[in-house]
Each structure stands twice: as structure tokens, then as C-alpha cells.
Design a protein around this motif. Structure first.
Motif, PDB file in Angstrom:
ATOM      1  N   THR A   1      46.472  85.480  -2.210  1.00  0.00           N
ATOM      2  CA  THR A   1      46.610  85.993  -0.845  1.00  0.00           C
ATOM      3  C   THR A   1      48.053  86.095  -0.369  1.00  0.00           C
ATOM      4  O   THR A   1      48.291  86.470   0.777  1.00  0.00           O
ATOM      5  CB  THR A   1      45.840  85.091   0.131  1.00  0.00           C
ATOM      6  N   THR A   2      49.017  85.774  -1.201  1.00  0.00           N
ATOM      7  CA  THR A   2      50.405  85.787  -0.736  1.00  0.00           C
ATOM      8  C   THR A   2      51.065  87.148  -0.885  1.00  0.00           C
ATOM      9  O   THR A   2      52.066  87.420  -0.225  1.00  0.00           O
ATOM     10  CB  THR A   2      51.251  84.748  -1.492  1.00  0.00           C
ATOM     11  N   LEU A   3      50.525  88.014  -1.734  1.00  0.00           N
ATOM     12  CA  LEU A   3      51.134  89.315  -2.002  1.00  0.00           C
ATOM     13  C   LEU A   3      50.065  90.402  -1.975  1.00  0.00           C
ATOM     14  O   LEU A   3      48.888  90.134  -2.227  1.00  0.00           O
ATOM     15  CB  LEU A   3      51.821  89.311  -3.374  1.00  0.00           C
ATOM     16  N   PRO A   4      50.456  91.642  -1.701  1.00  0.00           N
ATOM     17  CA  PRO A   4      49.485  92.739  -1.775  1.00  0.00           C
ATOM     18  C   PRO A   4      48.883  92.828  -3.167  1.00  0.00           C
ATOM     19  O   PRO A   4      49.569  92.659  -4.176  1.00  0.00           O
ATOM     20  CB  PRO A   4      50.338  93.983  -1.460  1.00  0.00           C
ATOM     21  N   CYS A   5      47.591  93.100  -3.224  1.00  0.00           N
ATOM     22  CA  CYS A   5      46.882  93.138  -4.508  1.00  0.00           C
ATOM     23  C   CYS A   5      45.999  94.384  -4.545  1.00  0.00           C
ATOM     24  O   CYS A   5      44.940  94.412  -3.927  1.00  0.00           O
ATOM     25  CB  CYS A   5      46.045  91.873  -4.690  1.00  0.00           C
ATOM     26  N   GLY A   6      46.441  95.391  -5.267  1.00  0.00           N
ATOM     27  CA  GLY A   6      45.649  96.608  -5.387  1.00  0.00           C
ATOM     28  C   GLY A   6      44.645  96.553  -6.516  1.00  0.00           C
ATOM     29  O   GLY A   6      43.729  97.376  -6.577  1.00  0.00           O
ATOM     30  N   ARG A   7      44.808  95.604  -7.413  1.00  0.00           N
ATOM     31  CA  ARG A   7      43.882  95.487  -8.550  1.00  0.00           C
ATOM     32  C   ARG A   7      43.802  94.024  -8.948  1.00  0.00           C
ATOM     33  O   ARG A   7      44.775  93.433  -9.393  1.00  0.00           O
ATOM     34  CB  ARG A   7      44.373  96.326  -9.730  1.00  0.00           C
ATOM     35  N   ARG A   8      42.637  93.441  -8.783  1.00  0.00           N
ATOM     36  CA  ARG A   8      42.457  92.041  -9.178  1.00  0.00           C
ATOM     37  C   ARG A   8      42.418  91.907 -10.694  1.00  0.00           C
ATOM     38  O   ARG A   8      42.009  92.824 -11.411  1.00  0.00           O
ATOM     39  CB  ARG A   8      41.147  91.492  -8.605  1.00  0.00           C
ATOM     40  N   ASP A   9      42.842  90.751 -11.154  1.00  0.00           N
ATOM     41  CA  ASP A   9      42.640  90.437 -12.563  1.00  0.00           C
ATOM     42  C   ASP A   9      41.143  90.363 -12.845  1.00  0.00           C
ATOM     43  O   ASP A   9      40.353  89.978 -11.982  1.00  0.00           O
ATOM     44  CB  ASP A   9      43.285  89.098 -12.912  1.00  0.00           C
ATOM     45  N   VAL A  10      40.767  90.745 -14.030  1.00  0.00           N
ATOM     46  CA  VAL A  10      39.378  90.594 -14.469  1.00  0.00           C
ATOM     47  C   VAL A  10      39.415  89.788 -15.759  1.00  0.00           C
ATOM     48  O   VAL A  10      39.834  90.288 -16.805  1.00  0.00           O
ATOM     49  CB  VAL A  10      38.695  91.957 -14.698  1.00  0.00           C
ATOM     50  N   THR A  11      39.014  88.528 -15.668  1.00  0.00           N
ATOM     51  CA  THR A  11      39.091  87.638 -16.816  1.00  0.00           C
ATOM     52  C   THR A  11      37.691  87.314 -17.331  1.00  0.00           C
ATOM     53  O   THR A  11      36.689  87.502 -16.643  1.00  0.00           O
ATOM     54  CB  THR A  11      39.797  86.328 -16.440  1.00  0.00           C
TER      55      THR A  11
END
Length: 753
Positions: free
Chosen positions: A648-658
Motif C-alpha cells: 500500500t505504500t506505492l502505486p500498484c498497477g499489477r499485483r504479483d501473482v505467486t
């Protein structure tokens, strides 16, 4: 390219005195030489100097005292004197350094020495008199090279609406999207995958658009609906659902780095942050035009029709972390400015402008001055240096509405703003006025003073209008790509937050431009773009087709979109699906303050203030959709983080998918998952249908289908073994809960085909 200070070859190599050389160079301007040199210079010489030399030899750097961007700089030479003798390549210091292999320096970002062809081009130019077109200035940002992007980079070129390609397989075209995809497939001699079956398709589009799987009854009704527009009706119903905004609003909250606490050690709650979340959800449900969506978030307080709702929208600017006791308040002000520049440029432009805080961008055509021009748009919201309590943002009375976490300027005329050398607040440079980044040449204009009577600077409003100008090549491309990504799992540009040199190029640039132009011409309607995409045959393809060996071998990562990609439920959809299967999801209560989910005591051990630091909400509150979970930066819900919830600290346009063992262990052992399997079992046992009927009920409730005969037999055996274990009247419940738990751990439950 040249650094005479490090050269083993001194100026004695030159056969002419510097004064003689200077006189010769001054004679370059002869008309016959000049007119002849222009085309050759632009075709052969300028590309070499731009790509291999001016990165280090420019007015700002002047490595070795040499500036190779202008004729005057070349004439002046470097610290050891002239570097070129017109008509004498062998006697020119520039060629000597290149021939000796000392230039360009690999450590200065040059990937390789000059090629023989490049050296030959410089040699021919010098031998011909080293002509330089009158008034020509080389700008290292003007064109793309093999080490950096220029202003001609693909994402910075104007959006030109392409024609729809002609394809042979017209029976496979449902929307123009398909023509762009088929053109590539047909050129390769490939066949696209067949349509997915209806049961697969309704699950896919339901999870995509509203974040919830369909019920058994909904699946069966759609499978039996033989109307030709049945799928189109389904799509329209989902887009009209209030749950659409919850689903797609969550995607934007990732980009906006949404959280409800300040971070750092105390991680204080921001009591009104949830209102921004609700504004986002409502904006998607109302199909708020994307250009207006941008304007309200950056400058909702400066709009002519400002209201409490538009003030809430400016919460976008307040969502970053906040340290209430920084070591150096003045320096921290610039850190908060960096957050605003980064969040705004990443979210709306897909460019890493913050990289230019300390120096010109290493890879993209963004000057250091550009960073400070954008930062100056937010400067009126700060004081420098300011009281510690003001660093959190403007007080409520400045915003004009009670209970609003928003942003506004403290003054219509902010104090002067200065570029910081190396980004250091202790080293102020020249004053910088507010304006947009210069990378889009035709929109490069300084911001005007605020209109008469305005109480704010109107800088943010001008920045927002620059962003949504239809002539801006980035905004529509970035948003169209984000929409595509959430439907397909990958974007046409697979680096959605980076449309620059280090990002990935688009797989289908014409399709991206067509979608971007459709977005603009369609009034910036997001729902309209959804329909174009999900009604396409490309979207409706099967994910595991048979017989597509050529496609699989040549394009295993599916960059040609020849099939659908199988995707795991994200954290929110998984939690919601578990509650839904258990019959406990509260779907009808939208909006309002967030709820705090139950968190195991072990996870609370890291809190600095354990006693009363975290209190879970009442059980009925915790049945709401996951978009309403309290986003506490210092204590994100463990179930969510296990399944790749965003940072939540930075903009995230694509989450990691693990795909990691803790995910399987969580589904097997987590108390919340067991609660839902037990709740599902109670619902199944409430129907008096005998063992087979109850097995069928479990499948319908959790997997939205009837079990196969082989599955019925396996389930019977599973129940029999589980009934034999515990004593007491709960044996049947325990056994059925175990069966439901098994189903909740299947790939069929976790994945969307």
C-alpha cells in the motif's frame, strides 16, 4: 563521448594550431557546404552523436569540458582544446579517442563501443569538412537510441486511429478487437482457440466484472438461454450491478496506493479515508467519464462546480504514507512532494517521473526540470519549512467540508519553488515554474496564473487538464491498457505502470491505439470499453484448447492472445467466494466505514502497542465484501497478503501473482476457511435430500455445478470415513464440513478458466 582528461593521447597529436582550427571551423558556414551537409548530417552524423555522445557531452554534463550538442560547442572543444580538424579525420582528437577504444565509456551507460559503421560515418563527415546545419542543436531527448527513449518513443507519439484490419475469418469477429488479434494469428498461419463453453464463460465474466462467481441457478439459466443476445444481456446486467463498482473500484485503489492509516511506527488511523474508497466505487458504478475522474482526483477543489464529493476525490493526494515526526521536516516535505509526483504520473501517465528528482531521467525523455515543474503544481499545498502538524495536509477548514480527507492549496500564490541539485533540499538551484513534463512537445506550455478571485493557485487543475487533453498520447493508452489487463491477466503493454524505455513494448500497438481512440471518442466511458472487450471472440476463447500445438510452441506466453489465460482468484475475490460458498456474504450493504477483520493473536505480536491496538469488528460486519476491509498499513490481513494483496505504500498497477506453499497451507489450516466450510456444511445439511442429494448440494453451492458420477462415489467414501472418526451428534456436520473444505481447496474453486 570524449573525456580528454583521461586520454593518453595529448593535444600534441594535432598538426594544426588551435587558432588555425578555429578559423577553419568558422568557415563551415559556406552556403555550398551548408546545404549539402544538412541531409548527410541528419541521416548519418546526428544519429551517432545523439545515441553515443551527447549523453555525456551536453550543456549540463560537459564531460571533459566538451559540449557536442551545438556547432559552437564543437568549435570550442574540450579542456585540452579542439577535438575536430575539418578535412583531417586522422588528425582529429575525436576520432583518436574512438579509435583507441577509450570512448564511449561503458560505465556511463553506453552498452557497446562504436561500430565500424558508426566510426565510418564520423570519419566521412570530418573528411568532408564536418559541416553542421545552421542553428541545429542536438537534444539528447529528441530521438530514441539503443540506450534511452527520446520524444519519438512509441508511447509519446500522437494516438492515430488505425483502420480495422481486413481478415479472412469474419465468422470469428464479434467486435473490431477480434480483427486486430486475428490479423496477427492469420499472418502466422495460426487458428484462434474455440469459444469457451457457457458455464465457463459466465464464471469468467462474472468474476471479471463484479468479482463474484455465479450461483448454480445463474449458471444453469445462462446455459439454457438460447437467445442470440443472451451473452450480451448477461454483460449488460453485470455492468449495471452495484457490485461492478466494488470490483473495478478495487483495481483503481491499488493504483491510488489506498490505505486508511499513515504507516510508520504509529500507523495512525485516518478516520475519513473510506469516503475516498466509496467515491471511487460510485464513480465506476456511475461510469464517470475518465477525464472527469482524473480532474476530480487531482483538482476537485478547483473545479467550477466543486462540491463535497469532488473534495473527497482529492483524497487521492492524501493517501500516501505520513510520518508525523520526521527527523527533518523540511526534507520530509520534499519526500511527500515526491509521493505526489510519483502517484500522479504513474497512475495517469504510466511514466516514472520521480526518477528525475536528482538528475535527468536515465532512460526516458524527462528532464530534471520536468520533475520540479510537476512538483511545483502541488507546492501551494505546503509550507516550507512548516510546522510539523501541517505536514499531514490541509486542515479541514481549508478544504471547506467537515469530515473530508482531501487536498487544497494554502494560498493562491505559493512561495518560489526551486530545483534541488542532486535532489538535496540543502542545495537549491534555479527557480522553477509549474508546468507539465516536456516530453509531449506539442503540449509543452507553462501554467498560467490563477484567474481573478480564485482562492487557489489552479496549478493542479491545469496539470489535470494537460493530462486529459485528447492530444496527450499517454493517458488514454494507459487507461485502455489497464482495462485490457484486468480482463486478460496481462496488458497489451505488460508493464502497465511503465510506458517508458525500460517497460515492455505493446504486443499489438495498433489495437492499443484503436482502444485509446475509442475511449476518447466514446466520451471517456469505461463501461463502453468493457463491452467492446468482453463481447469480443478473443475474450470468449477457451483457456485450454486442444490441437493448438503450433501456437503453444511458438507463443507459450500467449502474447498473440490465441487463447484465454487461466487465472487464480485474487485475494478479495477468494475471500468473497469463500463467504459466498458458506452462505454468509453480506452483499447488499455497500459503502460506509470499513470493518476490521479478525486477526490471529500471533499476527498481532509485532505491534508496538499491543493492548487495545487492534479491535476486530463485530462478526456480522466481517461478512461484508473484502473491498471494505480496513486497510491498515502496519497490519494488513494475513489471508490477503498470502494471496498477493498489494503493497500500500506505492502505486500498484499489477499485483504479483505467486504460487507458494503458504497459500496451500492457509487454505488447509486457516480458521476463516474452516468457518466457511462449516457454514457451507450447515446449509447443505439443512436440505433433506439424503446422502447423494447433500453431495449434489455441496457441489452446487461451492462449484456451481452437479458432481459427476465418479465424484459422487469419491464423496460418499470421504463422508463415510469422516463419520467414523468423531463421537457425538456432530459427526455428520464434521464429515460434511470436511467435504466442503476439500472442494474449497480445489483448483476449480480457486481458478477462473
Amino acid at each position: 563521448m570524449i573525456d580528454p582528461r583521461n586520454s593518453a593521447v595529448g593535444p600534441g597529436r594535432h598538426s594544426r594550431h588551435p587558432a588555425v582550427l578555429f578559423a577553419v571551423v568558422l568557415g563551415w558556414g559556406g552556403t555550398s557546404i551548408e546545404s549539402r551537409a544538412t541531409d548527410d548530417f541528419e541521416r548519418e552524423v546526428a544519429p551517432v552523436l545523439l545515441s553515443r555522445c551527447v549523453e555525456c557531452h551536453n550543456p549540463g554534463e560537459r564531460s571533459g569540458g566538451l559540449d557536442l550538442t551545438t556547432r559552437e560547442g564543437l568549435v570550442a572543444g574540450g579542456v585540452t582544446g579542439p577535438v575536430v580538424e575539418p578535412g583531417d579525420a586522422d588528425g582529429s582528437y575525436l576520432l583518436a579517442r574512438v579509435d583507441d577504444g577509450e570512448m564511449p565509456h561503458p560505465e556511463q551507460g553506453q552498452p557497446r563501443p562504436l561500430s565500424a559503421e558508426e566510426v565510418g560515418q564520423l570519419r566521412r563527415w570530418i573528411e568532408a569538412g564536418a559541416g553542421w546545419p545552421e542553428g541545429r542543436t542536438l537534444d539528447r531527448f529528441e530521438r530514441t537510441t539503443d540506450s534511452r527513449a527520446g520524444r519519438d518513443w512509441w508511447s509519446l507519439r500522437p494516438i492515430e486511429r488505425p483502420g480495422i484490419p481486413a481478415v479472412r475469418g469474419l465468422d470469428r469477429v464479434s467486435t473490431p478487437v477480434d480483427s486486430f488479434i486475428l490479423e496477427r494469428l492469420e499472418a502466422n498461419g495460426w487458428e484462434p482457440s474455440p469459444r469457451a463453453d457457457r458455464r465457463t464463460l459466465i464464471r469468467r465474466v462474472s468474476v471479471d466484472l463484479v468479482g463474484l462467481p455465479p450461483s448454480f441457478e445463474q449458471v444453469e439459466a445462462f446455459a439454457a438461454d438460447d437467445r442470440p443476445d443472451a451473452y450480451e444481456r448477461l454483460v449488460d446486467r453485470l455492468l449495471a450491478s452495484p457490485h461492478y463498482g466494488e470490483r473495478w473500484g478495487r483495481h483503481w485503489l491499488d493504483v491510488a496506493r489506498y490505505a486508511e492509516t499513515s504507516g510508520y511506527e504509529r500507523d495512525q488511523l485516518r478516520p475519513d479515508a473510506w469516503k475516498y474508497r466509496d467515491w471511487v466505487v460510485d464513480a465506476f458504478n456511475d461510469d464517470l467519464p475518465f477525464d472527469r475522474f482524473v480532474l476530480e482526483q487531482l483538482a476537485g477543489d478547483e473545479l467550477p462546480d466543486r462540491s463535497e464529493r469532488t473534495a473527497i476525490a482529492t483524497g487521492f493526494l492524501r493517501l500516501g504514507t505520513w510520518n508525523d515526526e520526521p527527523n527533518d521536516p523540511d526534507e520530509y516535505t520534499y519526500e511527500r512532494l515526491e509521493d505526489l509526483v510519483h502517484a500522479s504520473s504513474t497512475a495517469f501517465l504510466g511514466m516514472t517521473v520521480k526518477c528525475a528528482r536528482c538528475h535527468d531521467h536515465k532512460f526516458d525523455p524527462i528532464r530534471q526540470e520536468d520533475y520540479y515543474r510537476v512538483a511545483a503544481a502541488f507546492w501551494a499545498g505546503f509550507v516550507t519549512p512548516g510546522p510539523r502538524e501541517l505536514l499531514g495536509g490541509p486542515p479541514a477548514e481549508a478544504i471547506g467540508y467537515e469530515g473530508v480527507l482531501g487536498w487544497t492549496d494554502r494560498d493562491r500564490t505559493p512561495p518560489p519553488f526551486f530545483l534541488l541539485r542532486k535532489g538535496d533540499p540543502g542545495r537549491p538551484g534555479p527557480e522553477v515554474g509549474a508546468g507539465p513534463p516536456s516530453m509531449v512537445e506539442w503540449l509543452d506550455r507553462p501554467f498560467r496564473d490563477p484567474p481573478e478571485g480564485a482562492r487557489t493557485s489552479h496549478r493542479r487543475l491545469q496539470l489535470a487538464r494537460w493530462i486529459v487533453d485528447p492530444a496527450n498520447p499517454l493517458t488514454a493508452r494507459v487507461w485502455a491498457n489497464r482495462i485490457w489487463q484486468h480482463h486478460f491477466g496481462e496488458g497489451i503493454v505488460r508493464s502497465p505502470d511503465n510506458f517508458g524505455f525500460t517497460g515492455e513494448p505493446p504486443t499489438h500497438p495498433e489495437l492499443l491505439d484503436w482502444l485509446a481512440s475509442e475511449l476518447i471518442e466514446g466520451g471517456w466511458s469505461t463501461k463502453r470499453l468493457h463491452r467492446l472487450i468482453v463481447l469480443s471472440r478473443t475474450y470468449q476463447q477457451a483457456s485450454a484448447p486442444e490441437g493448438r500445438v503450433a501456437c503453444r510452441d511458438a507463443d507459450p506466453s500467449n502474447r498473440s492472445w490465441w487463447r484465454a489465460d487461466r487465472r487464480r482468484l485474487d485475494a478479495e475475490s477468494l475471500r468473497d467466494a469463500l463467504l459466498l460458498a458458506g452462505g454468509r456474504l453480506e452483499r447488499h450493504r455497500l459503502g460506509g466505514p470499513s470493518f476490521a477483520p479478525e486477526i490471529a493473536g500471533e499476527a498481532l505480536e509485532g505491534l508496538s502497542m499491543k493492548g487495545g491496538a487492534y479491535q476486530a469488528s463485530p462478526a456480522e460486519e466481517q461478512r461484508r465484501r473484502s473491498v471494505y476491509i480496513l486497510a491498515k498499513r502496519g497490519l494488513l490481513h494475513p489471508l490477503m497478503t498470502t494471496f498477493d494483496f498489494m503493497d500500500t505504500t506505492l502505486p500498484c498497477g499489477r499485483r504479483d501473482v505467486t504460487l507458494v506453499p503458504p497459500q496451500a497451507l492457509t487454505l488447509l489450516n486457516n480458521a476463516f476457511v474452516h468457518e466457511q466450510s462449516t457454514a457451507a456444511a450447515r446449509g447443505v445439511l439443512a436440505d433433506d435430500g439424503g446422502t447423494e442429494g447433500r453431495i449434489r448440494g455441496a457441489w452446487r453451492r461451492i462449484l456451481a455445478r452437479d458432481p459427476r458420477d465418479s465424484e459422487v462415489e469419491l464423496a460418499r467414501e470421504h463422508l463415510r470415513r469422516r463419520r467414523d472418526r468423531p463421537d457425538g451428534p456432530d459427526a455428520e456436520l464434521w464429515a460434511m464440513a470436511s467435504l466442503c473444505h476439500v472442494l474449497m481447496n480445489t483448483n476449480e474453486f480457486l481458478y477462473v478458466d
